[in-house]
Design a protein around this motif. Structure first.
Motif, PDB file in Angstrom:
ATOM      1  N   GLN A  25      50.482  49.358  41.066  1.00 23.67           N
ATOM      2  CA  GLN A  25      49.916  48.251  41.499  1.00 23.67           C
ATOM      3  C   GLN A  25      48.757  48.523  41.735  1.00 23.67           C
ATOM      4  N   ASP A  26      47.598  49.222  41.031  1.00 22.59           N
ATOM      5  CA  ASP A  26      46.222  49.130  40.898  1.00 22.59           C
ATOM      6  C   ASP A  26      45.453  48.388  40.167  1.00 22.59           C
ATOM      7  N   ILE A  27      44.329  48.108  40.761  1.00 22.80           N
ATOM      8  CA  ILE A  27      43.044  47.797  39.427  1.00 22.80           C
ATOM      9  C   ILE A  27      41.285  48.748  40.081  1.00 22.80           C
ATOM     10  N   LEU A  28      40.837  48.887  38.337  1.00 23.74           N
ATOM     11  CA  LEU A  28      40.267  49.809  38.239  1.00 23.74           C
ATOM     12  C   LEU A  28      38.622  48.511  39.006  1.00 23.74           C
ATOM     13  N   VAL A  29      37.934  48.755  39.248  1.00 22.49           N
ATOM     14  CA  VAL A  29      37.200  47.975  40.498  1.00 22.49           C
ATOM     15  C   VAL A  29      35.594  48.463  39.691  1.00 22.49           C
ATOM     16  N   LEU A  57      33.724  60.150  48.634  1.00 20.98           N
ATOM     17  CA  LEU A  57      33.147  58.914  49.452  1.00 20.98           C
ATOM     18  C   LEU A  57      33.251  57.469  49.431  1.00 20.98           C
ATOM     19  N   GLY A  58      32.832  57.034  50.479  1.00 14.55           N
ATOM     20  CA  GLY A  58      32.950  55.745  50.155  1.00 14.55           C
ATOM     21  C   GLY A  58      33.807  55.091  50.289  1.00 14.55           C
ATOM     22  N   HIS A  59      33.711  53.944  51.012  1.00 13.16           N
ATOM     23  CA  HIS A  59      34.779  52.743  51.556  1.00 13.16           C
ATOM     24  C   HIS A  59      33.861  51.268  51.847  1.00 13.16           C
ATOM     25  N   GLU A  60      32.765  51.524  51.851  1.00 15.57           N
ATOM     26  CA  GLU A  60      32.382  49.227  51.873  1.00 15.57           C
ATOM     27  C   GLU A  60      32.077  48.953  50.657  1.00 15.57           C
ATOM     28  N   PHE A  61      32.329  48.132  50.406  1.00 19.11           N
ATOM     29  CA  PHE A  61      32.527  48.188  49.273  1.00 19.11           C
ATOM     30  C   PHE A  61      32.476  46.448  48.470  1.00 19.11           C
ATOM     31  N   VAL A  62      31.751  46.473  47.142  1.00 15.50           N
ATOM     32  CA  VAL A  62      31.958  45.318  46.033  1.00 15.50           C
ATOM     33  C   VAL A  62      31.849  45.294  44.786  1.00 15.50           C
ATOM     34  N   ARG A  70      36.423  39.055  38.050  1.00 20.42           N
ATOM     35  CA  ARG A  70      36.014  38.297  39.286  1.00 20.42           C
ATOM     36  C   ARG A  70      35.920  39.242  40.521  1.00 20.42           C
ATOM     37  N   LEU A  71      34.434  38.869  41.331  1.00 15.99           N
ATOM     38  CA  LEU A  71      33.853  39.875  42.434  1.00 15.99           C
ATOM     39  C   LEU A  71      34.447  39.548  44.028  1.00 15.99           C
ATOM     40  N   VAL A  72      35.053  41.287  43.884  1.00 19.47           N
ATOM     41  CA  VAL A  72      35.990  41.013  45.256  1.00 19.47           C
ATOM     42  C   VAL A  72      35.635  42.516  46.015  1.00 19.47           C
ATOM     43  N   VAL A  73      35.954  42.296  47.045  1.00 15.28           N
ATOM     44  CA  VAL A  73      36.034  43.029  48.066  1.00 15.28           C
ATOM     45  C   VAL A  73      36.856  43.697  47.947  1.00 15.28           C
ATOM     46  N   GLY A  74      36.434  45.282  48.545  1.00 15.94           N
ATOM     47  CA  GLY A  74      38.067  45.771  48.993  1.00 15.94           C
ATOM     48  C   GLY A  74      38.552  46.568  50.123  1.00 15.94           C
ATOM     49  N   ASN A  75      39.501  46.014  51.048  1.00 12.55           N
ATOM     50  CA  ASN A  75      40.060  46.245  52.076  1.00 12.55           C
ATOM     51  C   ASN A  75      39.878  48.009  52.234  1.00 12.55           C
ATOM     52  N   ARG A 111      33.392  53.708  39.316  1.00 11.25           N
ATOM     53  CA  ARG A 111      34.604  52.832  39.550  1.00 11.25           C
ATOM     54  C   ARG A 111      35.014  53.128  40.747  1.00 11.25           C
ATOM     55  N   VAL A 112      36.185  52.785  40.572  1.00 15.68           N
ATOM     56  CA  VAL A 112      37.534  53.031  41.784  1.00 15.68           C
ATOM     57  C   VAL A 112      38.392  52.491  41.660  1.00 15.68           C
ATOM     58  N   SER A 113      40.006  53.194  41.988  1.00 15.17           N
ATOM     59  CA  SER A 113      41.253  52.275  41.923  1.00 15.17           C
ATOM     60  C   SER A 113      41.467  51.591  43.117  1.00 15.17           C
ATOM     61  N   VAL A 114      41.933  50.588  43.641  1.00 14.62           N
ATOM     62  CA  VAL A 114      42.502  49.718  44.458  1.00 14.62           C
ATOM     63  C   VAL A 114      43.525  48.775  44.529  1.00 14.62           C
ATOM     64  N   PRO A 115      44.825  48.969  45.275  1.00 16.04           N
ATOM     65  CA  PRO A 115      45.868  48.368  45.328  1.00 16.04           C
ATOM     66  C   PRO A 115      45.645  46.847  45.300  1.00 16.04           C
ATOM     67  N   GLU A 116      45.867  45.913  44.064  1.00 18.83           N
ATOM     68  CA  GLU A 116      45.229  45.011  44.064  1.00 18.83           C
ATOM     69  C   GLU A 116      45.485  44.263  45.133  1.00 18.83           C
ATOM     70  N   ARG A 117      46.568  44.448  46.227  1.00 17.95           N
ATOM     71  CA  ARG A 117      46.769  43.387  47.429  1.00 17.95           C
ATOM     72  C   ARG A 117      45.683  43.852  48.587  1.00 17.95           C
ATOM     73  N   ASN A 118      44.845  44.750  48.212  1.00 13.92           N
ATOM     74  CA  ASN A 118      43.811  45.480  48.858  1.00 13.92           C
ATOM     75  C   ASN A 118      41.863  44.431  48.266  1.00 13.92           C
ATOM     76  N   LEU A 119      42.225  43.819  47.561  1.00 14.60           N
ATOM     77  CA  LEU A 119      41.550  43.021  46.722  1.00 14.60           C
ATOM     78  C   LEU A 119      40.950  41.783  47.560  1.00 14.60           C
ATOM     79  N   VAL A 120      40.120  41.132  47.815  1.00 13.01           N
ATOM     80  CA  VAL A 120      39.834  40.438  48.131  1.00 13.01           C
ATOM     81  C   VAL A 120      38.460  39.463  47.824  1.00 13.01           C
ATOM     82  N   ASP A 121      38.642  38.061  46.790  1.00  9.28           N
ATOM     83  CA  ASP A 121      37.847  37.674  46.739  1.00  9.28           C
ATOM     84  C   ASP A 121      36.669  36.856  47.298  1.00  9.28           C
TER      85      ASP A 121
END
Length: 315
Positions: A25-29, A57-62, A70-75, A111-121
């Motif tokens: 359920q992850d997306i590579l960003v 490290l790191g949790h604030e990103f686009v 698509r440009l996304v921010v990650g929760n 690159r970072v792997s993020v669950p798709e449901r945590n990505l916001v346009d």
């Protein structure tokens, strides 16, 4: 790929690492911009939260999704969606939560792997604006914990969270916004964002005080500045302990509340607040300087007028 890795003993290094594992359920960003947060510094220096050596490290990103561009921010808060808190809609308080950059590989990487449901346009936000969604959402959540009738509000600390709090209060139509900080230039940024005063009166006069520092001194100051029946909302995590005078707290029925992160809805809502917000207080540096800059912050040698540092990781 290049990544900024915690190696233990308060040290970070730029290393070549494998891409983070991508689950079903992850997306590579592809990370474009990432913000250094006080939580990153606190985790390295104080071990709160505890980091395992080898974590990116790191949790604030686009960034841009590899699959669609698509440009996304990650929760960064990954919730189980099964516990009592998740069932109540408080996914940020999930008893099984995992956080990017703390419990799994974070965004100080190409690159970072993020669950798709945590990505916001991210829509039409600039990269600087988009990378500020996390601290703005944090400020929004803290304000939501204050009494809605609050019209006289003080903010302690004009770092990134404090400045974002001023922006949130301004957007909410708060009439009086006072702020304090030891760096004069940051107070000017606060005025630009909507602060009405950079001088705090003596005595308890405020309906609400939001502490964006989190030292023992500012927590004491937060309660001392409250009027009878007022509320202090504690955001900053600098000190481990809380020590305040019990008499005024009990006798004046003053309230202390802790504020952690944000709800999923508040993360999305922050997009509307950050759009068009003044971001002159953000400094962007090339990713290649990240290790030295973070080491300077950890060692207390980083003294910039800008309250926030963003890493330019991609184009």
């Amino acid at each position: 790929m290049k990544a900024l890795v915690y190696t233990g003993d308060q040290n970070v290094e730029m290393r070549d690492v494998d891409d983070a594992a991508v689950g079903n359920q992850d997306i590579l960003v592809n990370v474009l911009r990432a913000g250094i947060c006080g939580t990153d510094i606190g985790a390295i220096v104080h071990g709160r939260p505890k980091l395992e050596p080898g974590i990116v490290l790191g949790h604030e990103f686009v960034g841009r999704r590899l699959d669609s561009g698509r440009l996304v921010v990650g929760n960064p808060i990954i919730a189980c969606r099964q516990c009592t808190m998740c069932s109540a809609g408080a996914t940020h308080l999930c008893t099984n939560r995992k956080v990017l950059g703390v419990h799994r590989q974070g965004a100080f990487a190409e690159r970072v792997s993020v669950p798709e449901r945590n990505l916001v346009d991210a829509g039409d936000l600039s990269l600087t604006e988009a990378a500020l969604i996390d601290p703005v959402a944090t400020a929004l959540h803290a304000w939501r914990l204050a009494p809605s009738s609050s019209t006289r509000v003080a903010v302690l600390g004009a770092g990134a969270i404090g400045l974002c709090t001023v922006a949130v209060l301004k957007a909410a139509g708060v009439e009086e916004i006072a702020i304090t900080d030891i760096v004069p230039e940051r107070l000017e940024f606060a005025r630009t964002l909507g602060a009405t005063s950079v001088v705090l009166p003596s005595g308890g006069v405020f309906d609400c005080v939001l502490d964006a520092v989190g030292s023992e001194q500012t927590r004491q100051q937060a309660t001392a500045l409250l009027r009878t029946g007022g509320t202090a909302v504690l955001i900053g995590l600098h000190a481990e302990r809380l020590s305040v005078a019990a008499g005024p707290l009990i006798g004046g029925e003053r309230t202390i509340r802790g504020a952690f992160a944000y709800t999923e809805a508040e993360f999305v809502e922050a997009i509307g607040i950050v759009r068009g917000m003044d971001t002159s207080w953000v400094r962007t540096i090339p990713f290649e300087y990240a290790a030295d800059s973070l080491a300077a912050m950890v060692g207390g040698r980083y003294r910039e007028r800008e309250a926030k540092v963003h890493l330019q990781i991609g184009e």
